[in-house]
Design a protein around this motif. Structure first.
Motif, mmCIF file in Angstrom:
data_model
loop_
_atom_site.group_PDB
_atom_site.id
_atom_site.type_symbol
_atom_site.label_atom_id
_atom_site.label_comp_id
_atom_site.label_asym_id
_atom_site.label_seq_id
_atom_site.Cartn_x
_atom_site.Cartn_y
_atom_site.Cartn_z
ATOM 1 N N GLN A 204 46.882 79.939 22.626
ATOM 2 C CA GLN A 204 46.892 79.757 24.077
ATOM 3 C C GLN A 204 45.660 78.981 24.538
ATOM 4 N N ILE B 128 46.009 75.454 26.557
ATOM 5 C CA ILE B 128 45.432 75.213 27.885
ATOM 6 C C ILE B 128 44.519 73.992 27.830
ATOM 7 N N VAL C 146 38.900 73.497 36.640
ATOM 8 C CA VAL C 146 39.870 74.596 36.667
ATOM 9 C C VAL C 146 40.283 74.962 35.250
ATOM 10 N N ASP C 147 40.518 73.944 34.433
ATOM 11 C CA ASP C 147 40.990 74.186 33.073
ATOM 12 C C ASP C 147 39.951 74.973 32.271
ATOM 13 N N LEU D 121 39.976 78.495 33.305
ATOM 14 C CA LEU D 121 41.131 79.213 32.758
ATOM 15 C C LEU D 121 40.918 79.543 31.279
ATOM 16 N N ARG E 75 38.590 82.436 31.127
ATOM 17 C CA ARG E 75 39.278 83.664 31.517
ATOM 18 C C ARG E 75 40.187 84.155 30.388
ATOM 19 N N ARG F 188 39.806 87.846 28.754
ATOM 20 C CA ARG F 188 40.845 88.882 28.839
ATOM 21 C C ARG F 188 41.357 89.289 27.469
ATOM 22 N N TRP G 23 51.467 73.613 33.958
ATOM 23 C CA TRP G 23 50.612 74.259 32.958
ATOM 24 C C TRP G 23 49.825 75.422 33.553
ATOM 25 N N PHE G 24 49.474 75.327 34.852
ATOM 26 C CA PHE G 24 48.551 76.304 35.425
ATOM 27 C C PHE G 24 49.245 77.464 36.135
ATOM 28 N N ARG H 48 48.886 80.918 34.732
ATOM 29 C CA ARG H 48 47.656 81.274 34.023
ATOM 30 C C ARG H 48 46.821 82.295 34.786
ATOM 31 N N LEU H 49 47.093 82.473 36.062
ATOM 32 C CA LEU H 49 46.465 83.563 36.801
ATOM 33 C C LEU H 49 47.578 84.387 37.429
ATOM 34 N N TRP I 181 48.316 81.876 44.019
ATOM 35 C CA TRP I 181 48.051 80.915 42.942
ATOM 36 C C TRP I 181 49.355 80.276 42.472
ATOM 37 N N TRP J 119 50.731 76.309 43.169
ATOM 38 C CA TRP J 119 51.042 75.325 42.118
ATOM 39 C C TRP J 119 52.511 74.914 42.158
ATOM 40 N N PHE K 229 56.346 80.242 29.128
ATOM 41 C CA PHE K 229 54.924 79.913 29.164
ATOM 42 C C PHE K 229 54.568 79.157 30.433
#
Ligand code: HEM
Lengths: 394, 255
Positions: A56, A60, A359-360, A363, A366, A370, B99-100, B103-104, B109, B113, B254
């Protein structure tokens, strides 16, 4: 800044952003493939969790690699059409081969790998990540062929007002390529190894779950960084041979190129000594030395920094030439390019990509924090109750 | 060799419209078809496994443009400059959205997106339509104008139709309420690719005139054509793996 400066800055900034993500892609791909192989062979859940966790992070990171790469590819025609006019018959070939023979396959197989969890047969799924790795390396090869041609236009002769390809063999065995390619691939492995090492150190320091897995991955990261550092430093010094032959004044001409070179070597030498004489000999105990973990986290970004310095040295040192000795950057600029146009694209590309890059990285941080339990890549149960309801109704 | 490589170029560009047209169309329809977040999640999950394999056709188009038509590449990309900028920025925003978005956690959010996916998809469709019109006009004059806008709307409508058909094929009887077979999807792919196919037919002589010398084309043939079966095979594999019969999975997407 005039139009030329803006166009150059735009290319330099998007190129540097692109490489920050690509260097990690190159280094993480083989490591994820190795983890996936272990998972496929043993079937152990711990190995699967690690593959998905590092996978992952890899994925990303890849997202920004793609979008920055798109902009790179189109910028040649937008801002530097003089290059395609003068050298397109030669320079275009490796780029075309890269997109069709490498990136096309890489992207298709990556899609199959990401969405193929619990769907594709085990060994075919594993084959996908190895094919992704292989095609990523093939990509790096062809891009470096194109870049080395700019450093030393081998394999081409001038006919009329442009270059034609006369010797494909000379193009792909360019002395400016043969030492630089392993240097860059080594830098990738080094970077990937450091990210795996640093993220594992974080989890060991925080004493989270999966202690055993992160012990293993910290060791893997150190060993990968060691292998990468040997290749990088060895071929780094070896590059001075061809550089002094084809671009003798490279690092004296512009201060920035010399500064880039100096800092790269400083970072590289210090880290290599640290890896070779401290981290590698103690790699068995390192996962247990809690005091050392913050240091490992702290040095994680350094290979990224060295890689950017390296590109500064190589590309700034090439100035004022675009194709060394043949075509200057100023002459290559698209004739109709105006300040308004370049300002528009500068804001669009540099602004948007810069924000997305931040941002990437947040992420990625994060995802690391986690830990494996929260990973969505290849998760085999619905993530939450609303999704469960829908998944059942599908 | 000239004909072969012009054909490859045409195939890649038509393939991009036929394949990625559905993804762009789905993105445009996202707010309309996905009233609630779980609905939008299902719509995105339906297209997700195809996105990477589809959009890469345009990357290949750009690569072939540089390798096979170097003298055209600069002319076209700088002639269409503002449209290439909007096209790329739209593409970037659309992809970032995909992609994003997961992710949160957090509703805002993901919803934010999702709007980015929609906006980027509209930007892509409109930029393409305007670019096709400007190309048809021989790149004379400003690439942005009323006829261009008309072209943009036509392409957007074709993509939306293709996206709708795709969803009715991939998730029969669900978000669109309709079911479509593979044949209907092929037909809508034809509709999405029609504008660019017509343009390519008209431009073929011009393309052939500006093709790279045979030395370059020979190298490209030797280096690329051996991979063609693998490239096509991988694409077919994607469509077989993620087709509607295999869609009933319990795995969270995903994207
Ligand atoms: C420690 C010893 C090192 C030496 C002697 C060295 C040497 C060099 C030289 C001479 C160049 C310029 C080649 C040219 O202008 O054509 C270069 C470029 C570069 N270096 Fe290093 N380097 C070292 C460490 C590193 C490290 C640690 C990294 C990153 C992890 C790195 C990444 C790069 C990159 C990305 C380039 C640009 C591409 C290339 O020319 O290979 N280098 N290096």
């Amino acid at each position: 800044m005039d139009v030329l400066d803006l166009a150059r800055t735009q290319f330099a900034v998007t190129g540097s952003l692109h490489f920050l993500f690509v260097v990690l892609t190159l280094g993480l791909a083989p490591l994820v493939a190795i983890m996936h192989t272990r998972h496929a062979m043993t079937g152990k859940p711990a190995h699967e969790r690690m593959t998905r966790f590092w996978g992952q992070i890899y994925v990303i990171n890849y997202a920004l690699g793609i979008v920055t790469g798109l902009v790179m590819e189109f910028q040649f025609g937008m801002s530097w059409s003089g290059l395609s006019h003068y050298a397109g018959d030669v320079f275009g070939a490796p780029l075309a081969i890269e997109t069709l023979g490498a990136f096309f396959l890489e992207s298709t197989f990556l899609g199959l790998w990401i969405f193929g969890w619990h769907r594709l047969p085990r060994w075919l799924h594993l084959a996908c990540i190895w094919l992704v790795t292989l095609t990523a390396y093939a990509s790096a090869f062809w891009i470096m062929v194109a870049n080395s041609f700019l450093q030393n236009p081998a394999g081409a002769v001038e006919r009329g007002d442009h270059l034609v390809l006369t010797d494909f063999g000379a193009l792909v065995t360019n002395p400016m390529l043969t030492m630089a390619l392993p240097h860059v691939l080594g830098a990738g492995l080094w970077t990937g190894g450091f990210v795996v090492m640093g993220a594992s150190a974080y989890h060991l320091f925080r004493r989270t779950a999966d202690r055993e897995s992160f012990t293993g991955s910290l060791r893997l990261g150190v060993v990968a960084a060691f292998a990468g550092s040997l290749v990088t430093v060895g071929f780094g010094y070896a590059q001075f041979g061809p550089v002094s032959l084809f671009q003798p004044d490279k690092f004296n001409g512009t201060p920035l190129a010399g500064i880039g070179l100096g800092f790269m070597i400083l970072i590289g030498q210090l880290l290599q000594v640290l890896i070779m004489f401290v981290l590698l000999p103690t790699v068995y105990w390192l996962p247990r030395w809690r005091w050392a973990h913050p240091i490992l986290m702290l040095i994680t970004p350094l290979p990224f920094l060295a890689a950017i310095f390296g590109w500064l040295a190589r590309e700034v040192g090439r100035q004022p030439w675009l194709v060394h000795g043949r075509l200057t950057v100023a002459d290559a600029m698209s004739p109709g390019l105006t300040k308004g146009m370049i300002t528009l694209s500068f804001v669009g590309f540099v602004g948007v990509l810069g924000l997305l890059a931040v941002v990437d990285y947040l992420l990625i941080v994060r995802t690391v924090r986690r830990g494996p339990a929260a990973v969505t890549l290849g998760a085999d149960g619905p993530a939450d109750s609303t999704e469960r309801a829908h998944a059942l109704s599908l | 060799m000239d004909i072969l490589w012009t054909g490859v170029f045409a195939l890649l560009l038509i393939g991009y419209f036929a394949l990625e047209g559905s993804g762009i169309g789905v993105g445009m329809l996202l707010p309309a078809l996905g009233g609630t977040q779980p609905d939008r999640d299902r719509v995105v999950a339906a297209m997700a496994p195809f996105v990477l394999a589809n959009e890469v056709w345009l990357v290949a188009v750009a690569g072939v443009l540089f390798g096979v038509f170097p003298s055209i590449e600069g002319e076209v990309l700088s002639g269409l400059y503002p449209l290439v900028v909007t096209l790329l920025v739209s593409w970037i925003l659309r992809d970032a959205g995909l992609w994003f978005r997961r992710r949160l956690d957090g509703h805002a959010w993901r919803a934010g997106w999702d709007w980015m996916i929609c906006l980027g998809s509209y930007g892509l469709a409109l930029s393409w339509g305007m670019a096709l019109v400007a190309m048809a006009g021989g790149l004379s004059g400003s690439p942005i104008g009323l006829p261009g806008l008309g072209g943009g709307l036509v392409v957007a409508a074709a993509f939306a139709f293709h996206g709708w058909t795709f969803l009715s094929w991939r998730l029969p009887g669900q978000v669109t309420g309709a079911s479509r077979a593979g044949g209907a999807l092929l037909a809508s792919a034809g509709v999405a690719a029609l504008p660019v196919a017509v343009l390519l037919a008209a431009l073929a002589p011009w393309l052939l005139e500006h093709i790279a010398p045979s030395g370059t084309l020979n190298v490209l043939s030797v280096m690329i054509l051996p991979f063609a079966p693998l490239m096509l095979g991988a694409q077919v594999w994607v469509w077989r793996t993620f087709g509607p019969r295999r869609a009933a999975d319990r795995v969270p997407s995903f994207f």
